[in-house]
Design a protein around this motif. Structure first.
Motif, PDB file in Angstrom:
ATOM      1  N   ASP A  50     -14.680  10.334  24.037  1.00  0.00           N
ATOM      2  CA  ASP A  50     -15.498  11.475  24.344  1.00  0.00           C
ATOM      3  C   ASP A  50     -15.375  12.589  23.217  1.00  0.00           C
ATOM      4  O   ASP A  50     -14.222  13.017  23.294  1.00  0.00           O
ATOM      5  CB  ASP A  50     -15.114  11.908  25.623  1.00  0.00           C
ATOM      6  CG  ASP A  50     -15.825  10.899  27.005  1.00  0.00           C
ATOM      7  OD1 ASP A  50     -16.898  10.173  26.488  1.00  0.00           O
ATOM      8  OD2 ASP A  50     -15.164  10.920  28.017  1.00  0.00           O
ATOM      9  N   ILE A  51     -16.085  12.650  22.578  1.00  0.00           N
ATOM     10  CA  ILE A  51     -15.969  13.694  21.673  1.00  0.00           C
ATOM     11  C   ILE A  51     -16.888  15.115  21.930  1.00  0.00           C
ATOM     12  O   ILE A  51     -18.021  15.209  22.209  1.00  0.00           O
ATOM     13  CB  ILE A  51     -16.790  13.172  20.087  1.00  0.00           C
ATOM     14  CG1 ILE A  51     -16.056  11.792  19.761  1.00  0.00           C
ATOM     15  CG2 ILE A  51     -16.767  14.101  19.101  1.00  0.00           C
ATOM     16  CD1 ILE A  51     -16.829  11.049  18.683  1.00  0.00           C
ATOM     17  N   PRO A  52     -16.125  15.949  21.893  1.00  0.00           N
ATOM     18  CA  PRO A  52     -16.715  17.445  22.255  1.00  0.00           C
ATOM     19  C   PRO A  52     -17.624  17.886  21.318  1.00  0.00           C
ATOM     20  O   PRO A  52     -17.464  17.555  19.959  1.00  0.00           O
ATOM     21  CB  PRO A  52     -15.515  18.544  22.082  1.00  0.00           C
ATOM     22  CG  PRO A  52     -14.433  17.605  22.498  1.00  0.00           C
ATOM     23  CD  PRO A  52     -14.560  16.214  21.561  1.00  0.00           C
ATOM     24  N   ILE A  53     -18.869  18.536  21.704  1.00  0.00           N
ATOM     25  CA  ILE A  53     -19.975  18.709  20.879  1.00  0.00           C
ATOM     26  C   ILE A  53     -20.518  20.186  21.457  1.00  0.00           C
ATOM     27  O   ILE A  53     -20.628  20.225  22.657  1.00  0.00           O
ATOM     28  CB  ILE A  53     -21.173  17.557  20.641  1.00  0.00           C
ATOM     29  CG1 ILE A  53     -22.181  17.862  19.729  1.00  0.00           C
ATOM     30  CG2 ILE A  53     -21.380  17.298  22.142  1.00  0.00           C
ATOM     31  CD1 ILE A  53     -22.834  16.950  19.497  1.00  0.00           C
ATOM     32  N   VAL A  54     -20.722  21.218  20.343  1.00  0.00           N
ATOM     33  CA  VAL A  54     -21.504  22.285  20.922  1.00  0.00           C
ATOM     34  C   VAL A  54     -22.694  22.543  20.017  1.00  0.00           C
ATOM     35  O   VAL A  54     -22.572  22.530  18.818  1.00  0.00           O
ATOM     36  CB  VAL A  54     -20.403  23.570  20.621  1.00  0.00           C
ATOM     37  CG1 VAL A  54     -21.432  24.769  21.147  1.00  0.00           C
ATOM     38  CG2 VAL A  54     -19.347  23.307  21.448  1.00  0.00           C
ATOM     39  N   THR A  55     -23.859  22.583  20.740  1.00  0.00           N
ATOM     40  CA  THR A  55     -25.095  22.958  19.780  1.00  0.00           C
ATOM     41  C   THR A  55     -25.553  24.422  20.165  1.00  0.00           C
ATOM     42  O   THR A  55     -25.819  24.608  21.314  1.00  0.00           O
ATOM     43  CB  THR A  55     -26.314  21.828  20.306  1.00  0.00           C
ATOM     44  OG1 THR A  55     -25.732  20.619  20.001  1.00  0.00           O
ATOM     45  CG2 THR A  55     -27.525  22.254  19.461  1.00  0.00           C
ATOM     46  N   THR A  56     -25.750  25.030  19.119  1.00  0.00           N
ATOM     47  CA  THR A  56     -26.336  26.565  19.290  1.00  0.00           C
ATOM     48  C   THR A  56     -27.543  26.483  18.598  1.00  0.00           C
ATOM     49  O   THR A  56     -27.692  26.202  17.411  1.00  0.00           O
ATOM     50  CB  THR A  56     -25.160  27.516  18.625  1.00  0.00           C
ATOM     51  OG1 THR A  56     -23.780  27.098  19.355  1.00  0.00           O
ATOM     52  CG2 THR A  56     -25.552  28.872  18.942  1.00  0.00           C
ATOM     53  N   LYS A  57     -28.553  27.234  19.378  1.00  0.00           N
ATOM     54  CA  LYS A  57     -29.962  27.445  18.352  1.00  0.00           C
ATOM     55  C   LYS A  57     -30.327  28.851  18.913  1.00  0.00           C
ATOM     56  O   LYS A  57     -30.250  29.372  20.192  1.00  0.00           O
ATOM     57  CB  LYS A  57     -30.922  26.527  19.359  1.00  0.00           C
ATOM     58  CG  LYS A  57     -30.540  24.912  18.973  1.00  0.00           C
ATOM     59  CD  LYS A  57     -31.627  24.242  19.658  1.00  0.00           C
ATOM     60  CE  LYS A  57     -31.285  22.587  19.597  1.00  0.00           C
ATOM     61  NZ  LYS A  57     -32.521  21.836  20.134  1.00  0.00           N
ATOM     62  N   GLU A  58     -31.086  29.337  17.876  1.00  0.00           N
ATOM     63  CA  GLU A  58     -31.718  30.519  17.879  1.00  0.00           C
ATOM     64  C   GLU A  58     -33.430  30.148  17.652  1.00  0.00           C
ATOM     65  O   GLU A  58     -33.757  29.611  16.799  1.00  0.00           O
ATOM     66  CB  GLU A  58     -31.279  31.530  16.950  1.00  0.00           C
ATOM     67  CG  GLU A  58     -32.014  32.975  17.142  1.00  0.00           C
ATOM     68  CD  GLU A  58     -31.850  33.912  17.942  1.00  0.00           C
ATOM     69  OE1 GLU A  58     -32.343  34.833  18.328  1.00  0.00           O
ATOM     70  OE2 GLU A  58     -30.444  33.791  18.470  1.00  0.00           O
ATOM     71  N   HIS A  59     -34.131  30.532  18.387  1.00  0.00           N
ATOM     72  CA  HIS A  59     -35.550  30.065  18.693  1.00  0.00           C
ATOM     73  C   HIS A  59     -36.191  30.213  17.302  1.00  0.00           C
ATOM     74  O   HIS A  59     -36.522  31.163  16.708  1.00  0.00           O
ATOM     75  CB  HIS A  59     -36.298  30.832  19.615  1.00  0.00           C
ATOM     76  CG  HIS A  59     -37.691  30.218  19.864  1.00  0.00           C
ATOM     77  ND1 HIS A  59     -38.250  28.765  19.936  1.00  0.00           N
ATOM     78  CD2 HIS A  59     -38.929  30.668  19.613  1.00  0.00           C
ATOM     79  CE1 HIS A  59     -39.361  28.749  20.033  1.00  0.00           C
ATOM     80  NE2 HIS A  59     -39.989  29.934  19.966  1.00  0.00           N
ATOM     81  N   LEU A  60     -36.607  28.924  16.770  1.00  0.00           N
ATOM     82  CA  LEU A  60     -37.224  28.969  15.278  1.00  0.00           C
ATOM     83  C   LEU A  60     -36.549  29.591  14.067  1.00  0.00           C
ATOM     84  O   LEU A  60     -37.035  29.783  13.018  1.00  0.00           O
ATOM     85  CB  LEU A  60     -38.675  29.490  15.155  1.00  0.00           C
ATOM     86  CG  LEU A  60     -39.536  28.881  16.450  1.00  0.00           C
ATOM     87  CD1 LEU A  60     -40.900  29.646  16.592  1.00  0.00           C
ATOM     88  CD2 LEU A  60     -39.621  27.461  16.387  1.00  0.00           C
ATOM     89  N   LYS A  61     -35.187  29.840  14.302  1.00  0.00           N
ATOM     90  CA  LYS A  61     -34.488  30.530  13.102  1.00  0.00           C
ATOM     91  C   LYS A  61     -33.510  29.691  12.683  1.00  0.00           C
ATOM     92  O   LYS A  61     -32.931  29.509  11.670  1.00  0.00           O
ATOM     93  CB  LYS A  61     -33.930  31.835  13.721  1.00  0.00           C
ATOM     94  CG  LYS A  61     -34.928  32.985  13.967  1.00  0.00           C
ATOM     95  CD  LYS A  61     -34.320  34.371  14.334  1.00  0.00           C
ATOM     96  CE  LYS A  61     -35.362  35.295  14.500  1.00  0.00           C
ATOM     97  NZ  LYS A  61     -34.789  36.563  15.055  1.00  0.00           N
ATOM     98  N   GLY A  62     -32.776  28.948  13.626  1.00  0.00           N
ATOM     99  CA  GLY A  62     -31.379  27.930  13.288  1.00  0.00           C
ATOM    100  C   GLY A  62     -30.836  27.168  14.410  1.00  0.00           C
ATOM    101  O   GLY A  62     -30.956  27.617  15.414  1.00  0.00           O
ATOM    102  N   MET A  63     -30.165  26.320  13.922  1.00  0.00           N
ATOM    103  CA  MET A  63     -29.424  25.563  14.856  1.00  0.00           C
ATOM    104  C   MET A  63     -28.188  24.843  14.032  1.00  0.00           C
ATOM    105  O   MET A  63     -28.132  24.754  12.870  1.00  0.00           O
ATOM    106  CB  MET A  63     -30.428  24.105  15.083  1.00  0.00           C
ATOM    107  CG  MET A  63     -29.582  23.072  16.167  1.00  0.00           C
ATOM    108  SD  MET A  63     -30.585  21.648  16.156  1.00  0.00           S
ATOM    109  CE  MET A  63     -30.223  20.829  14.566  1.00  0.00           C
ATOM    110  N   ARG A  64     -27.131  25.036  14.762  1.00  0.00           N
ATOM    111  CA  ARG A  64     -25.595  24.406  14.673  1.00  0.00           C
ATOM    112  C   ARG A  64     -25.340  23.461  15.580  1.00  0.00           C
ATOM    113  O   ARG A  64     -25.083  23.851  16.561  1.00  0.00           O
ATOM    114  CB  ARG A  64     -24.745  25.680  14.133  1.00  0.00           C
ATOM    115  CG  ARG A  64     -23.463  25.315  13.642  1.00  0.00           C
ATOM    116  CD  ARG A  64     -22.371  26.427  13.636  1.00  0.00           C
ATOM    117  NE  ARG A  64     -21.203  25.870  12.821  1.00  0.00           N
ATOM    118  CZ  ARG A  64     -20.624  26.306  11.741  1.00  0.00           C
ATOM    119  NH1 ARG A  64     -21.464  26.797  11.018  1.00  0.00           N
ATOM    120  NH2 ARG A  64     -19.594  25.568  11.483  1.00  0.00           N
ATOM    121  N   VAL A  65     -24.556  22.511  14.937  1.00  0.00           N
ATOM    122  CA  VAL A  65     -24.003  21.500  15.763  1.00  0.00           C
ATOM    123  C   VAL A  65     -22.441  21.227  15.357  1.00  0.00           C
ATOM    124  O   VAL A  65     -22.325  21.093  14.226  1.00  0.00           O
ATOM    125  CB  VAL A  65     -24.764  20.067  15.869  1.00  0.00           C
ATOM    126  CG1 VAL A  65     -24.183  19.103  16.826  1.00  0.00           C
ATOM    127  CG2 VAL A  65     -26.169  20.214  16.045  1.00  0.00           C
TER     128      VAL A  65
END
Length: 225
Positions: A50-65
């Motif tokens: 089980d690998i910790p994962i965090v996804t952060t998104k700003e609408h139509l601006k960017g995504m970071r995993v």
């Protein structure tokens, strides 16, 4: 010619009906229109780990995993213009820039409001293909063409009116096309009343989210390499 025009009109009406039903199933237009950022925290099950994962998104601006595995911090960044990946777990010594094909293929992931919400304003062309069963459930099958002419397919459960599967093709490292599929399940409302699938399965494994925060302040510097 008259038959063709009628068929096109019927297809357009069908798409609008499906889009309307999906919008209502996801909380309604007024609610969805308020969503501008998402932070999804969970874990990915891969080969018994089980690998910790965090996804952060700003609408139509960017995504970071961000992925933490075996003592290494790995990440992937995507914006409308570019993208980077850094996976020391794969012996990468420095970040690698994504090629134009990968950046174009990932653009739909920047849309936190869902592709069917205001799809015309987003410049998407959607065609109704028909109905198809996915894991025993009858689904509407839709082909989506982006502004960059990337084509993907989505399946909408006819009972829940929510997306249960998406598929697309991207070029792999050797230049050959690869099929990329994702399935979505366990739809729930978060603390702010927004609906999300809390389980997503891809070729890499299954991600289960235990917390989804919405409309948080996002430092856009996290989308810079």
């Amino acid at each position: 010619a008259a038959f063709t025009i009628c068929s096109l009109q019927a297809s357009a009406q069908t798409i609008d009906d499906i889009a309307s039903k999906n919008t209502e199933a996801m909380g309604g237009a007024a609610k969805i229109g308020l969503l501008h950022s998402v932070k999804m925290t969970g874990s990915m099950s891969v080969q018994g780990m089980d690998i910790p994962i965090v996804t952060t998104k700003e609408h139509l601006k960017g995504m970071r995993v961000d992925i933490e595995v075996m003592g290494t911090s790995n990440y992937q960044i995507l914006t409308p213009q570019t993208g980077f990946m850094f996976f020391p777990i794969q012996q990468m010594a420095e970040p690698k820039e994504l090629d134009a094909e990968q950046v174009a293929a990932g653009q739909s992931q920047l849309d936190v409001q869902g592709f069917l919400y205001n799809y015309k304003e987003k410049g998407l062309k959607i065609d109704y293909v028909g109905k198809e069963k996915i894991d025993g459930a009858e689904c509407y099958k839709l082909n989506i063409t982006s502004k960059s002419n990337k084509v993907s397919t989505a399946y909408i459960d006819t009972k829940t009116n929510r997306v249960v599967k998406t598929s697309s093709k991207i070029k792999g490292p050797d230049g050959e096309e690869m099929d990329i599929e994702s399935t979505y399940s366990d739809y729930k409302q978060n603390a702010d009343g927004f609906w999300f699938p809390y389980s997503t399965t891809t070729m890499q494994g299954t991600i289960v989210f235990d917390k989804i925060d919405t409309n948080i302040k996002v430092d856009e510097n996290i989308f810079k390499n």
